[in-house]
Scaffold this active site. Sequence first.
Site, PDB file in Angstrom:
ATOM      1  N   GLN A 218      -5.338   6.993  -4.938  1.00 20.16           N
ATOM      2  CA  GLN A 218      -5.435   6.324  -6.238  1.00 20.16           C
ATOM      3  C   GLN A 218      -6.729   6.733  -6.913  1.00 20.16           C
ATOM      4  O   GLN A 218      -7.768   6.653  -6.256  1.00 20.16           O
ATOM      5  CB  GLN A 218      -5.365   4.804  -6.052  1.00 20.16           C
TER       6      GLN A 218
ATOM      7  N   ARG B 171       0.847  -1.194   0.000  1.00 22.07           N
ATOM      8  CA  ARG B 171       0.000   0.000   0.000  1.00 22.07           C
ATOM      9  C   ARG B 171       0.886   1.249   0.000  1.00 22.07           C
ATOM     10  O   ARG B 171       1.890   1.300   0.709  1.00 22.07           O
ATOM     11  CB  ARG B 171      -0.921   0.025   1.234  1.00 22.07           C
TER      12      ARG B 171
HETATM   13  P1  NDP Z   1      -1.316 -11.670   4.697  1.00 17.20           P
HETATM   14  O1  NDP Z   1      -2.281 -11.329   5.798  1.00 17.20           O
HETATM   15  O2  NDP Z   1      -1.280 -13.046   4.181  1.00 17.20           O
HETATM   16  O3  NDP Z   1       0.157 -11.288   5.203  1.00 17.20           O
HETATM   17  C1  NDP Z   1       0.467 -10.084   5.823  1.00 17.20           C
HETATM   18  C2  NDP Z   1       1.747 -10.276   6.618  1.00 17.20           C
HETATM   19  O4  NDP Z   1       2.119  -9.021   7.187  1.00 17.20           O
HETATM   20  C3  NDP Z   1       1.582 -11.265   7.764  1.00 17.20           C
HETATM   21  O5  NDP Z   1       2.536 -12.291   7.611  1.00 17.20           O
HETATM   22  C4  NDP Z   1       1.821 -10.433   9.017  1.00 17.20           C
HETATM   23  O6  NDP Z   1       2.568 -11.197   9.960  1.00 17.20           O
HETATM   24  C5  NDP Z   1       2.635  -9.254   8.498  1.00 17.20           C
HETATM   25  N1  NDP Z   1       2.435  -8.025   9.277  1.00 17.20           N
HETATM   26  C6  NDP Z   1       1.278  -7.455   9.647  1.00 17.20           C
HETATM   27  N2  NDP Z   1       1.504  -6.351  10.378  1.00 17.20           N
HETATM   28  C7  NDP Z   1       2.852  -6.226  10.455  1.00 17.20           C
HETATM   29  C8  NDP Z   1       3.720  -5.280  11.092  1.00 17.20           C
HETATM   30  N3  NDP Z   1       3.236  -4.250  11.797  1.00 17.20           N
HETATM   31  N4  NDP Z   1       5.061  -5.455  10.963  1.00 17.20           N
HETATM   32  C9  NDP Z   1       5.564  -6.500  10.263  1.00 17.20           C
HETATM   33  N5  NDP Z   1       4.791  -7.433   9.660  1.00 17.20           N
HETATM   34  C10 NDP Z   1       3.454  -7.291   9.755  1.00 17.20           C
HETATM   35  O7  NDP Z   1      -1.584 -10.629   3.545  1.00 17.20           O
HETATM   36  P2  NDP Z   1      -1.220 -10.766   1.996  1.00 17.20           P
HETATM   37  O8  NDP Z   1       0.171 -11.260   1.882  1.00 17.20           O
HETATM   38  O9  NDP Z   1      -2.307 -11.476   1.283  1.00 17.20           O
HETATM   39  O10 NDP Z   1      -1.332  -9.240   1.550  1.00 17.20           O
HETATM   40  C11 NDP Z   1      -0.533  -8.224   2.174  1.00 17.20           C
HETATM   41  C12 NDP Z   1      -1.015  -6.866   1.702  1.00 17.20           C
HETATM   42  O11 NDP Z   1      -0.695  -6.713   0.321  1.00 17.20           O
HETATM   43  C13 NDP Z   1      -2.552  -6.664   1.758  1.00 17.20           C
HETATM   44  O12 NDP Z   1      -2.969  -6.255   3.028  1.00 17.20           O
HETATM   45  C14 NDP Z   1      -2.790  -5.610   0.694  1.00 17.20           C
HETATM   46  O13 NDP Z   1      -2.716  -4.331   1.277  1.00 17.20           O
HETATM   47  C15 NDP Z   1      -1.613  -5.801  -0.279  1.00 17.20           C
HETATM   48  N6  NDP Z   1      -2.082  -6.350  -1.566  1.00 17.20           N
HETATM   49  C16 NDP Z   1      -1.754  -5.675  -2.718  1.00 17.20           C
HETATM   50  C17 NDP Z   1      -2.204  -6.114  -3.955  1.00 17.20           C
HETATM   51  C18 NDP Z   1      -1.836  -5.419  -5.223  1.00 17.20           C
HETATM   52  O14 NDP Z   1      -2.527  -5.585  -6.229  1.00 17.20           O
HETATM   53  N7  NDP Z   1      -0.763  -4.649  -5.242  1.00 17.20           N
HETATM   54  C19 NDP Z   1      -3.076  -7.293  -4.057  1.00 17.20           C
HETATM   55  C20 NDP Z   1      -3.226  -8.024  -2.821  1.00 17.20           C
HETATM   56  C21 NDP Z   1      -2.780  -7.522  -1.623  1.00 17.20           C
HETATM   57  P3  NDP Z   1       2.449 -10.911  11.542  1.00 17.20           P
HETATM   58  O15 NDP Z   1       0.987 -10.932  11.854  1.00 17.20           O
HETATM   59  O16 NDP Z   1       3.248 -12.023  12.150  1.00 17.20           O
HETATM   60  O17 NDP Z   1       3.085  -9.588  11.769  1.00 17.20           O
END
Ligand code: NDP
Length: 402
Positions: free
Chosen positions: A332, A303
């Site tokens: 966007q 994001r």
């Molecule tokens: P997931 O929920 O599978 O993974 C997110 C990861 O982020 C988790 O492993 C989590 O681990 C980690 N995380 C969350 N908060 C923190 C933090 N404060 N510090 C470090 N790590 C953190 O999500 P996805 O992989 O499916 O998607 C991730 C993001 O990608 C989405 O939220 C979306 O915004 C974006 N996205 C973009 C797209 C595009 O077209 N460009 C399409 C799809 C998604 P933990 O909880 O252990 O911290």
Amino acid sequence: MAKILCVLYPDPQAGYPPKYIRDLQPSLKGPYAEELLSLPEKIRPSEAVVKHENEIYEAFLKEQKNQLLGCVSGKLGLEKWCKDNGHELIVVSDKDGKDSDFDKYLPEADVFITQPFWPAYLTKERIQKAKNLKIAITAGIGSDHVDLKAAAEAGISVVEATGSNSISVAEHIVMMALSLVRNYLPAHALARNGVWNIADCVSRSYDLANMRFGAVGSGRIGYAVLKRMKAFGCELHYTQRHRLPEAVEKELGLTFHKTPEEMAPHMDIISAHIPLYPQTRNLFNEAFFAKVNHGTYFINCARGELVDMDALKKAQEEGKIAAYAGDVWFPQPAPADHPWRTMPFNGMTPHMSGTSLSAQARYISITHEMLKNFLAGKPIPEDYYIVKGDQLSGTGAQSYKL
Ligand code: NDP
């Protein structure tokens, strides 16, 4: 009868329907499904969910074929179904400013659908005016365009197509890592411009092999990226709040770091794959960029607001960031004068990684399933929930904070 409001990106500039370069859409069976089932346990869908998603995806492809459905004239492939079932479908793309079509139709909508690529921002003020709204569906992944707290307070459910396009995004990130490190885009520009100066092409060009690659977030997207980067012989690192199981770290040869700042000085390439919520907004700020090595590559397809726009620009001017790529911006669509459009050595694209035609078939088939279940009073799988009732639920409870 329900009123369904869809806010979608505009049609191709050359008109709809476009000419397609391929007749066939690859199947979801085989490697794609296997990859979902090999995810770390916390984010792995059950075999039953993957089987069911395969079935709805295959059925969807038979009906909709290989089509551009994410834009206004594509109508998410919902037109016929809505007509046959007596629902009113309103599709618009004008979404910003006080007198937008989005604002005009929202007060009467029962269901609101948008996509992160062209996000209609469902703010607290808009939620207060949306008296009939019962559900906000994200056709894609990432529901930060909705004020989740206000939605929970108003009892509006928020759902998204969890896992549907994570591999599409992972591929885009790998492409960006390769093109930044090898200096592909500037070299391509020279070739197009009739120039043959090899020295200009290679004076910023390296091999990816042996580079240290750091993932901020190793969830569905991050894990798929790390798996792919292993094949290029990179040294793999990651950081997130909860450490992955030892067996997963061993399988990919991952080194864990407690925080992005701790990981930063040890990396050649850093890529972000985390959700946007109040605590992660501007996570990549001046203090973070102060820690990175001179000449680090930085990628963000998560994001736009995770990154402090001016801090990144400054880090690049100082040579800390060698090149930047990503497909996410704020707002966007990004204004024409957004500095990331013209920053030197950037490999930015509009927000497109998760809406390839292959990705559309997957997230739109799941969107249909969520919509139909909701209107029929049937349950929606818990994995797809972000907000349910007055609280975060399902994927939302793992990914967001109110
Ligand atoms: P997931 O929920 O599978 O993974 C997110 C990861 O982020 C988790 O492993 C989590 O681990 C980690 N995380 C969350 N908060 C923190 C933090 N404060 N510090 C470090 N790590 C953190 O999500 P996805 O992989 O499916 O998607 C991730 C993001 O990608 C989405 O939220 C979306 O915004 C974006 N996205 C973009 C797209 C595009 O077209 N460009 C399409 C799809 C998604 P933990 O909880 O252990 O911290």
